[in-house]
Each structure stands twice: as structure tokens, then as C-alpha cells.
Write an enzyme that holds these catalytic residues in place. Structure first.
Site, mmCIF file in Angstrom:
data_model
loop_
_atom_site.group_PDB
_atom_site.id
_atom_site.type_symbol
_atom_site.label_atom_id
_atom_site.label_comp_id
_atom_site.label_asym_id
_atom_site.label_seq_id
_atom_site.Cartn_x
_atom_site.Cartn_y
_atom_site.Cartn_z
ATOM 1 N N MET A 32 3.797 11.705 0.575
ATOM 2 C CA MET A 32 4.884 10.735 0.416
ATOM 3 C C MET A 32 4.309 9.441 -0.165
ATOM 4 S SD MET A 32 7.590 11.476 3.422
ATOM 5 C CE MET A 32 6.767 10.578 4.700
ATOM 6 N N GLY A 33 3.121 9.529 -0.766
ATOM 7 C CA GLY A 33 2.555 8.369 -1.437
ATOM 8 C C GLY A 33 1.885 7.393 -0.493
ATOM 9 N N TYR A 34 1.624 6.202 -1.032
ATOM 10 C CA TYR A 34 0.834 5.175 -0.369
ATOM 11 C C TYR A 34 -0.483 5.817 0.073
ATOM 12 C CZ TYR A 34 0.476 0.405 1.030
ATOM 13 O OH TYR A 34 0.098 -0.905 1.078
ATOM 14 N N LEU A 35 -1.164 6.364 -0.916
ATOM 15 C CA LEU A 35 -2.315 7.226 -0.662
ATOM 16 C C LEU A 35 -3.435 6.475 0.051
ATOM 17 C CD1 LEU A 35 -2.524 9.108 -4.099
ATOM 18 C CD2 LEU A 35 -1.200 9.700 -2.055
ATOM 19 N N GLY A 61 -7.393 9.833 3.528
ATOM 20 C CA GLY A 61 -7.004 11.177 3.979
ATOM 21 C C GLY A 61 -6.419 11.983 2.823
ATOM 22 N N HIS A 62 -5.504 11.349 2.058
ATOM 23 C CA HIS A 62 -4.917 12.051 0.905
ATOM 24 C C HIS A 62 -5.990 12.330 -0.153
ATOM 25 C CE1 HIS A 62 -1.283 9.579 2.260
ATOM 26 N NE2 HIS A 62 -0.865 10.821 2.373
ATOM 27 N N SER A 115 -3.446 6.998 8.414
ATOM 28 C CA SER A 115 -2.015 7.261 8.257
ATOM 29 C C SER A 115 -1.416 6.126 7.442
ATOM 30 C CB SER A 115 -1.358 7.286 9.641
ATOM 31 O OG SER A 115 0.041 7.131 9.518
HETATM 32 O O1 PAF Z 1 2.965 14.873 5.311
HETATM 33 C C1 PAF Z 1 3.736 14.327 4.500
HETATM 34 O O2 PAF Z 1 3.394 13.336 3.839
HETATM 35 C C2 PAF Z 1 5.150 14.890 4.306
HETATM 36 O O3 PAF Z 1 5.686 15.333 5.504
HETATM 37 C C3 PAF Z 1 5.202 15.992 3.237
HETATM 38 C C4 PAF Z 1 4.409 17.207 3.627
HETATM 39 C C5 PAF Z 1 4.690 15.458 1.910
HETATM 40 C C6 PAF Z 1 6.653 16.442 3.040
HETATM 41 O O4 PAF Z 1 7.457 15.379 2.636
#
Ligand code: PAF
Length: 281
Positions: A30-33, A36-37, A185
Site C-alpha cells: 500500500m506504498g509508503y515503502l 521491510g518492503h 510498519s
Molecule cells: O500488506 C499490505 O500492505 C496490504 O494488506 C496488501 C497485501 C498490499 C493488500 O492491500
């Protein structure tokens, strides 16, 4: 790196790459990386020829009183970060592209979704399963990468993929933590300095519970009580749940055996943080 917004363009890009024999890794976000991402993107790069990072703040998974409007968003920052990690595409669809007028379908994974976070967030996992199923259909990835921090989400997605015979592999990636142990997070930005200082009580209580289990404790009620007591000592922390469940179906266990998940959700003011630990005994 390319930015694609149109659903049809995303599907055409993937089909063309797969026609050329390339494998595609999808990192749904959902962005705002954060780190973790970025770890998920690195993992996807190691395992697939091409990496698509989706950025979509999915309205279906937010309750009426939740933070959909305030959820942090910064697409150009995200683009720079993803490009630096070598992602090939940022897929950033519009809400009306994902849910055009007349959209009326959803994916419901039963049983795993009514406990833990599902109890405080009714409908949340229906929203997650629905958007993730759509992303899988649009991108058609060979592998998709999710963080272990959202353990219930990971279990729900694995169940959906198995139950509906979706032709891809789900890769779970260990939680990335700040130096003091707090799980990364996008919602950590909501914490006040005092709450941020208090929040590592979550990981500390899980680590202390691991020591207790290492000493031979197997009684789930005792281990849960021990964690609750540790967290309650922190005045800014308000426990939503602390639960010990089996790792596949997320049903409560009395005694630890096999692979179990210790999952918790705790509020600091209006911010609800989750964390967990998988234990093998
Ligand atoms: O974990 C998240 O960021 C969201 O729940 C996901 C998996 C991208 C689905 O919108």
C-alpha cells in the site's frame, strides 16, 4: 523503471514478458515503502527475472472508522526507492480502475479470518483477499512476496491460493525490525515520541516468551499470561489481543506443539500495532 496505472496495460506488460520466457515476482504494497518492503523487493529480485511492485491503498480493507484517508502516501518517494532496488514496474492503479462502477464481487476466506485481527477489523481480510486476488489476476505473477509481520494476512493468502488453485508460489519473508526491535510498519509514523519509545515492549515480550518456551514451558495460557503481564507493565500500551494459535488454520491451542504462532495486537493511543513470533516445538 516504468510506472503503470492502467490495469489493461499492466496485464499486457506481464503477458509479453512471460511470452519471452521471463518470470515475474509481485510485491503487493500500500506504498509508503520502508525497509521491510525493500527487503521483499530484494527477495523478489533474487528469485524472479522481473519485479512488479504494486502500490494501492485498498479502500476495501479499511473499516469505516479506520485510517484510509490518513494512510501515508508518497508515490514519487516510493518510485525512487523501488527503482533503486531494481524493480521493473510500479503498478499504481486508481481506485476506479480496480473497482469500476458495478463492481460487486469479493473473495471470502472463512475460518481463518474471524479471529485475531479479524475480530477487531470485520471485513478487513475480505478486502485483502479480494484485492490480492485481483492483483494476481492482473499481473499473473509466478511468485508473490509478503512479510511475516502480517502473519494472519500471509496465512489467509496462502489458504486462498491453495483453495482456489491459483497458479503461483507465495513467499513469506521474515519481519524486518528497527535497531530496537520494533517491527517496521508504515503506521509507525503515527506514533508520538513517547509511544515510539514504549512500542518495543511488544518484541521484548515475545523474546522473553521465547526464553520461557526454551526452558520447557508449553502451556499456552501461561505463555499468553506472561506476555500480557509484560505488556501491561507499559502504561501507554493497551492490549487488543495476545493469542497462541496453530500456524496454518490460526485456531487456538492449549499446549504448544508443532508450529505455532504467537500473535498480538496492541494499541498506543489511536495506533494499533501488530507483531508475532512463530515457534517450533
Ligand atoms: O500488506 C499490505 O500492505 C496490504 O494488506 C496488501 C497485501 C498490499 C493488500 O492491500
Amino acid at each position: 523503471m516504468q510506472r503503470i496505472s492502467a490495469v489493461s496495460e499492466m496485464t499486457a506488460w506481464s503477458r509479453e514478458k512471460q511470452r519471452q520466457g521471463e518470470t515475474i515476482g509481485l510485491v503487493p504494497t500500500m506504498g509508503y515503502l520502508h525497509e521491510g518492503h525493500l527487503t521483499l523487493i530484494r527477495r523478489a529480485k533474487e528469485k524472479c527475472n522481473r519485479v512488479v511492485v504494486s502500490i494501492f491503498v485498498n479502500p476495501l480493507q479499511f473499516g469505516a472508522n479506520e485510517d484510509f484517508a490518513e494512510y501515508p502516501r508518497d508515490l514519487s518517494r516510493d518510485e525512487n526507492l523501488a527503482a533503486r532496488e531494481g524493480a521493473d514496474v510500479i503498478f499504481a492503479p486508481l481506485v476506479k480502475g480496480m473497482y469500476p462502477q458495478g463492481f460487486h464481487s469479493s473473495v471470502e476466506v472463512e475460518k481463518l479470518t474471524d479471529r485475531l485481527c479479524g475480530q477487531a477489523r470485520p471485513g478487513h481480510f475480505r478486502g485483502v483477499a479480494t484485492v490480492v486476488a485481483k492483483l494476481f489476476n492482473i499481473v499473473g505473477p509466478d511468485q508473490a512476496f509478503f512479510g511475516q509481520k502480517d502473519a494472519q494476512q500471509l496465512a489467509v493468502i496462502r489458504r486462498m491460493v491453495a483453495d482456489l488453485n491459483m497458479p503461483l508460489t507465495i513467499v513469506g519473508v521474515p519481519t524486518v525490525r528497527e535497531p530496537d526491535g520494533l517491527a517496521m510498519s508504515s503506521r509507525n509514523v503515527y506514533l508520538t515520541p513517547e509511544q515510539r519509545q514504549a512500542a518495543p515492549v511488544l518484541v521484548r515480550s515475545l523474546r522473553e516468551a521465547r526464553e520461557l518456551i526454551g526452558q520447557g514451558e508449553r502451556d499456552a495460557a501461561k505463555i499468553g499470561g506472561f506476555i500480557r503481564q509484560r505488556i501491561t507493565r507499559e502504561p501507554l500500551a493497551v492490549i487488543d489481543y495476545v493469542e497462541i494459535v496453530d500456524n496454518d488454520f490460526l485456531q487456538p491451542v492449549d499446549k504448544l506443539a508443532g508450529t505455532c504462532l504467537i500473535a498480538l495486537a496492541v494499541r498506543f493511543g489511536n495506533t494499533r500495532l501488530i507483531d508475532n513470533m512463530v515457534v517450533e516445538v
